[in-house]
Design an enzyme around this catalytic site. Structure first.
Site, PDB file in Angstrom:
ATOM      1  NE  ARG A   1      -2.969  -0.641   2.672  1.00 22.68           N
ATOM      2  CZ  ARG A   1      -4.186  -1.162   2.798  1.00 22.68           C
ATOM      3  NH1 ARG A   1      -5.225  -0.366   2.870  1.00 22.68           N
ATOM      4  NH2 ARG A   1      -4.353  -2.463   2.878  1.00 22.68           N
ATOM      5  CB  THR A   2       3.441   2.552   2.293  1.00 22.42           C
ATOM      6  OG1 THR A   2       2.602   2.366   3.433  1.00 22.42           O
ATOM      7  CG2 THR A   2       4.235   3.830   2.453  1.00 22.42           C
TER       8      THR A   2
ATOM      9  CE  LYS B   1      22.972  -9.501  -5.673  1.00 28.47           C
ATOM     10  NZ  LYS B   1      23.052  -8.470  -6.707  1.00 28.47           N
TER      11      LYS B   1
ATOM     12  NE  ARG C   1       7.243   0.706   5.049  1.00 26.29           N
ATOM     13  CZ  ARG C   1       5.938   0.399   5.125  1.00 26.29           C
ATOM     14  NH1 ARG C   1       5.539  -0.826   4.970  1.00 26.29           N
ATOM     15  NH2 ARG C   1       5.061   1.356   5.360  1.00 26.29           N
TER      16      ARG C   1
ATOM     17  CG  HIS D   1       4.227   4.993   8.182  1.00 23.96           C
ATOM     18  ND1 HIS D   1       4.513   5.741   7.053  1.00 23.96           N
ATOM     19  CD2 HIS D   1       3.554   3.903   7.743  1.00 23.96           C
ATOM     20  CE1 HIS D   1       4.022   5.109   5.993  1.00 23.96           C
ATOM     21  NE2 HIS D   1       3.437   3.997   6.386  1.00 23.96           N
TER      22      HIS D   1
END
Lengths: 328, 427
Positions: free
Chosen positions: A67-68, A95, A117, A145
């Site tokens: 969603r974000t 990695k 994020r 957030h």
């Protein structure tokens, strides 16, 4: 773009949006006000304005998000930015590349903005301190957030016409929730009365010192509140032993129609998604008249456009004009 | 050929004899030959003018991580021993949480040999309590002591199994060594990265409550009481922990305890802004805890100061807070911090500082030194109590730079570190 000489003076956001804790009430209001004219873009047949034409934006998602990430991507594309998505799987992150190396590589590619994020609290700030690009926090650990907090507040304002004096209770796993923290900072600054409600195992230490009231019983919270913001209960909380079972959580803290019907007034119900229907919120509440959950999603795109526009140097009161063809 | 140094005209502070006066100290062939005013310098002696300086028994740090073997990019026994000498320490105890861990006599011998080769501060190995630091069964304590270990600990990790801690406290008595514990109940703290409280809540970081430390401090005291063994509690950081040790000492329990410089001068506020340089375990706590640790240091509840020198490579601390390792380097800043902030603020006086940094560590761990009595080893530290300097981590002898004190202006610094009559470092 130049502000008109009569425009009220609001301190610009600065380079980054890391959290609402660092913003003033005026800055938060300015973002919400700036989001208003952007709402209309998404209603057009041609959903595109040239405000961020030529800007390069990287959506850097070290943690899964649907969603974000999509909301940011729509906001960026509708403002004509060039965007690249990097997710943890399939990137050098898996990695073993460190956050600082990722940051330096992005910097070397001369990008303008990063939406990040990350599972670690403080990761957005870490990045913001190390690269010259604008950094927008799309959720860092359990810290903040901010765009979610902003879109929640915008949705509340849309439906009630005010924020000041409103009683908002955030329900659920406050301990692990960045959404809760951003909501608390934003709402308290704008003069709302804020409460939290959830199992004491999921309430962080000293939470009252952030200026919030604490309810352990959902019935008491519903009796008090004008607005409930119901948080998702992550399934791993049960494995962690914070709650004995999802069924028990629903029975004791679930937001249900009978509980809302017992409230002395009409309550607005928000949920930042994704929902666990039948756990923290019953389906008939999510789909019923109290719910403004889809309005939140719609507002999310407008709020993120506003944030991108302001960080790119746009002025709050020039947003309407900018849509017509100017650039930030 | 004999080796002679005359330390002339300094303020000689030797709490082991209750001595504090302007005096001379003569070192001959690695031992303290005499202490007194107006000593004649032997013809071939190096004469060091110590006017205005402190001349004290060599400082001893019982809690140092040297990272070798296994993490030589952070520190080696040689660089750590030199950092110690540069910090005024004549002896240090090397924690065994290396890779592989120091849990057998061969490994103990390696630490001892590398320490000697460094020709800086003396390095005393500490062995593990359990094989591989796994917390399961006792390491060969007797053989490690025979090879040179001066104590045992699983530091870095607590002993979670109380039964194993009981066995260690019983078994170690045969050898007269302390059992050192990093007191932490992991069930309460494993998800934490800093002190639990408002700041952790605001920053969205998992918290470690005081209770996680307090529970193990109290448990260890109870087990020392049960067994008659010697428990040494490392880096005590909580107010109730200090109070519990105070009460245990009043009951006659054989308990000794450390305070680290950072827990004496910093609070959890140093973490603001996700400063990984302020991430340590136990975490920096509240001002109430700092006051209690200071009071414990002043009244002797906390017997000694130990730095918990914990070197980490710079890029390991250049990470998100919860990914960064715990700990800071401490050897080269301890004297300055303690003189500036602890003596300077009147928490303790200079003789008490030397008692806590030299005499008590020697006594509790059964080490040579900690005194200037004639015939004892010529381990001596000369300190300038008025020298103003700015901490500059780029010039540390330590391989690592992880300190929250970089750029801080301090008053007081070691000037000369003498081990067995040989100057191993001077400023």
């Amino acid at each position: 773009m130049n502000p008109t000489p009569t425009s009220p003076v609001v301190a610009p956001l600065g380079k980054d949006l890391v959290g609402l804790e660092e913003l003033s009430a005026e800055q938060i209001t300015a973002i919400l006000d700036t989001a208003e004219p952007f709402k209309e873009i998404s209603e057009r047949r041609i959903k595109k304005v040239p405000i961020l034409r030529g800007k390069t934006i990287v959506n850097l998602f070290f943690e899964a998000s649907t969603r974000t990430r999509i909301s940011f991507e729509f906001a960026e594309k509708r403002l004509s930015a060039d965007t690249v998505n990097i997710s943890a799987s399939g990137s050098s992150v898996v990695k073993g590349e460190t956050l600082v190396d990722t940051a330096r590589n992005l910097e070397a590619m001369r990008i303008d903005m990063v939406v990040v994020r990350h599972a670690s609290s403080g990761a957005a700030r870490f990045l913001a301190e190390r690269i010259p690009s604008n950094v927008i926090n799309a959720g860092d650990g359990r810290h903040e957030h901010p765009t979610q907090g902003l879109l929640d507040i915008l949705t509340i304002r849309d439906h009630t016409g005010r924020v000041e004096g409103l009683k908002v209770c955030i329900v659920g796993d406050i301990l692990h929730s960045r959404v809760a923290r951003s909501n608390i900072y934003g709402l308290v600054k704008l003069g709302a009365e804020v409460a939290v409600c959830g199992p004491p195992t999921l309430l962080p230490s000293a939470i009252e010192e952030l200026g919030v009231r604490v309810f352990s019983r959902i019935e008491d919270a519903i009796e008090w509140a004008d607005v409930l913001n119901v948080l998702r209960l992550q399934l791993e909380r049960m494995k962690g032993g914070y709650v004995p079972s999802l069924r028990e959580y629903n029975r004791i803290w679930g937001v249900s129609t009978p509980r809302l019907d017992a409230a002395p007034k009409d309550i607005l119900v928000l949920h930042p998604g994704p929902m666990n229907r039948g756990v923290e919120i019953d389906s008939d509440v999510a789909d019923g008249p109290h719910s403004v959950i889809l309005d939140q999603v719609t507002n999310g795109v407008a709020v993120r456009m506003a944030v991108l526009y302001l960080l790119a140097g746009g002025q709050p009161d020039s947003a309407e004009a900018a849509k017509a063809g100017g650039e930030a | 050929m004999s080796r002679k140094i005359l330390l002339a005209g300094g303020r000689v502070v030797d709490p082991s004899q209750g001595f504090d006066d302007v005096s001379d100290v003569l070192l001959v062939d690695g031992t303290i030959a005499s202490v007194g005013p107006g000593l004649d310098a032997p013809e071939d002696a190096e004469v060091v003018d110590c006017a205005g300086l402190l001349v004290v028994p060599g400082l001893i740090d019982v809690h140092v991580h040297l990272r070798e073997p296994g993490e030589e990019h952070k520190e080696t026994i040689a660089t750590g021993a030199r950092a110690a000498a540069a910090g005024g320490f004549t002896a240090i105890c090397a924690m065994p949480n290396t890779d592989p861990a120091i849990d057998d006599p061969a490994a103990v011998g390696f630490v001892l040999a590398e320490g000697r080769r460094a020709q800086a501060a003396r390095v005393y190995p500490v062995g593990c309590i359990s094989v591989g630091r796994s917390g399961e069964r006792l390491a060969p304590v007797g053989e490690m002591v025979a090879a040179g270990a001066v104590a045992i600990t699983d530091d870095g990790s607590p002993i979670m199994n109380s039964g194993l801690m009981r066995l260690a406290l019983e078994y170690a008595q045969t050898f007269g060594i302390p059992v050192a514990d990093h007191p932490e109940d992991l069930g309460l703290s494993a998800a934490g990265h800093m002190n639990e409280g408002l700041i952790a809540t605001r920053l969205g970081l998992g918290g470690k409550p005081n209770a996680a430390e307090d529970i193990h401090i109290i448990r260890d005291i109870l087990l020392a009481e049960l067994t008659g063994g010697h428990i040494h509690l490392q880096h005590v950081s909580t107010r109730y922990g200090v109070e519990s040790i105070r009460q245990a000492k009043a009951r006659g329990v054989h308990v000794t305890a450390e305070a680290s410089p950072h827990h004496l001068v910093l609070t959890e506020e140093a973490v603001e802004g996700y400063r990984t340089e302020a991430k340590m375990n136990p975490p920096l706590r509240t001002s109430e805890d700092v006051s209690a640790v200071r009071a414990g240091l002043a009244d002797g509840t906390l017997d000694m100061i130990a730095t918990d020198h914990a070197p980490h490579h710079y890029d390991e601390k250049e990470a998100a807070f919860d990914d960064a390792p715990d700990g800071i380097v401490g050897l080269e800043t301890a004297v300055g911090i303690l003189l500036t902030n602890i003596v300077g603020e009147g928490v303790i006086d200079v003789p008490t500082l030397i008692e806590r940094m030299s005499c008590q560590p020697a006594r509790a761990f059964g080490l040579p030194g900690g005194t200037l009595t004639e015939g004892s080893p010529a381990d001596v530290t000369v300190i300038d109590p008025t020298l103003e300097w700015t901490v500059d981590r780029t010039v540390f002898e330590s391989k690592s730079r992880n300190t929250p004190f970089d750029g801080v202006v301090l008053t007081g610094a070691p000037r000369r570190t003498i081990v067995e009559g040989r100057t191993v470092w001077e400023r």
